[in-house]
Write a protein that holds these residues in place. Structure first.
Motif, PDB file in Angstrom:
ATOM      1  N   GLU A 175      -4.247   4.947  -0.211  1.00 45.91           N
ATOM      2  CA  GLU A 175      -5.478   5.312  -0.904  1.00 45.91           C
ATOM      3  C   GLU A 175      -6.157   6.496  -0.228  1.00 45.91           C
ATOM      4  OE1 GLU A 175      -7.800   1.752  -1.132  1.00 45.91           O
ATOM      5  OE2 GLU A 175      -6.657   0.961  -2.828  1.00 45.91           O
ATOM      6  N   PHE A 190      -4.355   9.670  -1.175  1.00 39.99           N
ATOM      7  CA  PHE A 190      -4.675  10.047  -2.546  1.00 39.99           C
ATOM      8  C   PHE A 190      -6.108  10.571  -2.654  1.00 39.99           C
ATOM      9  CE2 PHE A 190      -0.663   8.732  -3.691  1.00 39.99           C
ATOM     10  CZ  PHE A 190      -0.446   8.786  -5.060  1.00 39.99           C
ATOM     11  N   LEU A 191      -7.015  10.090  -1.802  1.00 42.66           N
ATOM     12  CA  LEU A 191      -8.368  10.644  -1.794  1.00 42.66           C
ATOM     13  C   LEU A 191      -8.324  12.120  -1.403  1.00 42.66           C
ATOM     14  CD1 LEU A 191     -11.459  10.077  -2.014  1.00 42.66           C
ATOM     15  CD2 LEU A 191     -11.402   9.674   0.471  1.00 42.66           C
ATOM     16  N   ARG A 211      -7.607  12.207  -5.859  1.00 48.02           N
ATOM     17  CA  ARG A 211      -7.602  11.029  -6.718  1.00 48.02           C
ATOM     18  C   ARG A 211      -8.473   9.949  -6.078  1.00 48.02           C
ATOM     19  NH1 ARG A 211      -5.911  14.663  -8.827  1.00 48.02           N
ATOM     20  NH2 ARG A 211      -4.057  14.939 -10.131  1.00 48.02           N
ATOM     21  N   GLY A 212      -9.391   9.446  -6.839  1.00 47.38           N
ATOM     22  CA  GLY A 212     -10.315   8.452  -6.313  1.00 47.38           C
ATOM     23  C   GLY A 212     -11.711   9.026  -6.186  1.00 47.38           C
ATOM     24  N   HIS A 238       5.997   3.479  -3.553  1.00 43.53           N
ATOM     25  CA  HIS A 238       5.501   4.448  -2.594  1.00 43.53           C
ATOM     26  C   HIS A 238       6.651   5.016  -1.762  1.00 43.53           C
ATOM     27  CE1 HIS A 238       1.518   3.441  -3.716  1.00 43.53           C
ATOM     28  NE2 HIS A 238       1.485   2.265  -3.121  1.00 43.53           N
ATOM     29  N   ALA A 276      -9.321   2.302   6.313  1.00 47.02           N
ATOM     30  CA  ALA A 276      -8.964   2.335   4.894  1.00 47.02           C
ATOM     31  C   ALA A 276      -7.457   2.199   4.745  1.00 47.02           C
ATOM     32  CB  ALA A 276      -9.443   3.637   4.250  1.00 47.02           C
ATOM     33  N   ASP A 277      -7.021   1.929   3.528  1.00 49.78           N
ATOM     34  CA  ASP A 277      -5.596   1.862   3.223  1.00 49.78           C
ATOM     35  C   ASP A 277      -4.992   3.258   3.284  1.00 49.78           C
ATOM     36  OD1 ASP A 277      -3.201   0.368   1.847  1.00 49.78           O
ATOM     37  OD2 ASP A 277      -3.541   2.185   0.658  1.00 49.78           O
ATOM     38  N   PHE A 281     -15.145   4.727  -2.666  1.00 52.77           N
ATOM     39  CA  PHE A 281     -13.863   4.568  -1.978  1.00 52.77           C
ATOM     40  C   PHE A 281     -13.886   3.311  -1.109  1.00 52.77           C
ATOM     41  CE2 PHE A 281     -10.984   5.488   1.605  1.00 52.77           C
ATOM     42  CZ  PHE A 281      -9.804   5.689   0.891  1.00 52.77           C
TER      43      PHE A 281
END
Length: 297
Positions: free
Chosen positions: A259, A262-263, A267-268, A189, A255-256, A273
């Motif tokens: 992630e 990316f949402l 993505r996701g 990352h 949330a992370d 989620f």
């Protein structure tokens, strides 16, 4: 420059199974030998410059089979790189930076992508890679002397150039991950100092993603807690015209940070989620379900 070094493929994390004809063996040897540092730019544009350098390292030793492999949107790796060059070129044109490749005809992302892809199909993959990197570096160098509040327009959306560049960072990050996953690789990352401003953009976009999806969050607020390196906490007014304020939020999402970025990047699955939700659960689900609304190919 230790933060930039962190972006290179020295830190590639290998999956247990190496598929036949994977580009990994060349990558680890060739990319280290041929990697290029991020282009000099304004401090606020360094997250984008870092992702460009990481993507370029990934591409450094891709073989012929790798370049013809379909990555996303039905595009081969070469066509995906041309897409990135197309969108970088549109931002460059908006702020007066050099625009490389074919002369700009279509000024929307999809039209410009088609033009650049048609141009690059007649060239070798390595030429496409060099074209994309040259366009990205030209943009970075131009940004070094530009005020972050300068208004730039891409796809009819006017925003400070600093936000447009963070959007380019997110898309480059997402597509680099697309390419790496197709080759069964995992890129490290970005450093936390680059993740945080990208996450900040994602948080500030939530009122717009809701509105674009036909939901008006005016008068409602969200407490967004993003965990992990580069994360933080945001009190987000969910109406596009709402002023930031205090008070108890209507909903809380934890949330992370990666992630969540990316949402927003498409993505996701919003429906599954992984997040902890509190308060008005219907509102929290609305926020997550509409989060990818601004993502595109």
């Amino acid at each position: 420059m230790e933060p930039v070094e962190r972006l290179y493929l020295d830190a590639l994390m290998e999956d247990p199974a190496v598929p036949e004809r994977s580009l990994r063996p060349q990558l680890l040897a060739g990319a280290r030998a041929r990697r290029r540092p991020a282009a000099p730019t304004a401090p606020w544009a360094e997250p984008y410059a870092g992702r460009v350098a990481a993507m370029d390292a990934l591409l450094a030793s891709a073989g012929e089979d790798d370049w013809s492999r379909v990555i996303v949107e039905g595009w081969t790796l070469q066509e995906l790189v041309a897409h990135l060059a197309a969108k970088d070129g549109l931002l460059a044109a908006s702020v007066g930076a050099p625009v490389l490749g074919p002369a700009i005809g279509a000024t929307d992302s999809l039209g410009r992508t088609a033009d650049v892809q048609n141009y690059e199909r007649a060239r070798s993959p390595e030429q496409t890679r060099r074209d994309w990197r040259a366009q990205a570096d030209a943009l970075c160098r131009h940004l070094a002397d530009l005020a972050p509040g300068t208004v730039a327009s891409v796809d009819g959306l006017d925003a400070p150039v600093s936000d447009q560049v963070l959007a380019r960072c997110l898309e480059t990050w997402v597509h680099a991950d697309d390419a790496a996953r197709t080759a069964s690789l995992r890129l490290p990352h970005p450093i936390p100092e680059h993740i945080h401003p990208t996450a900040d953009l994602c948080a500030r976009l939530l009122p717009w993603t809701m509105l674009l999806s036909g939901l008006d969050g005016s008068g409602r607020t969200l407490l967004l807690t993003l965990t992990g390196p580069g994360g933080g906490e945001w009190h987000v007014p969910l109406g596009v015209a709402d002023a930031a304020g205090g008070g108890a939020p209507d909903a809380h999402i934890t949330a992370d940070v990666v992630e969540f970025c990316f949402l927003l990047g498409g993505r996701g699955d919003p429906g599954s989620f992984p997040a902890d939700l509190e308060g008005d659960l219907a509102l929290a689900h609305d926020v997550l379900n509409t989060a990818p609304a601004l993502s595109g190919p």
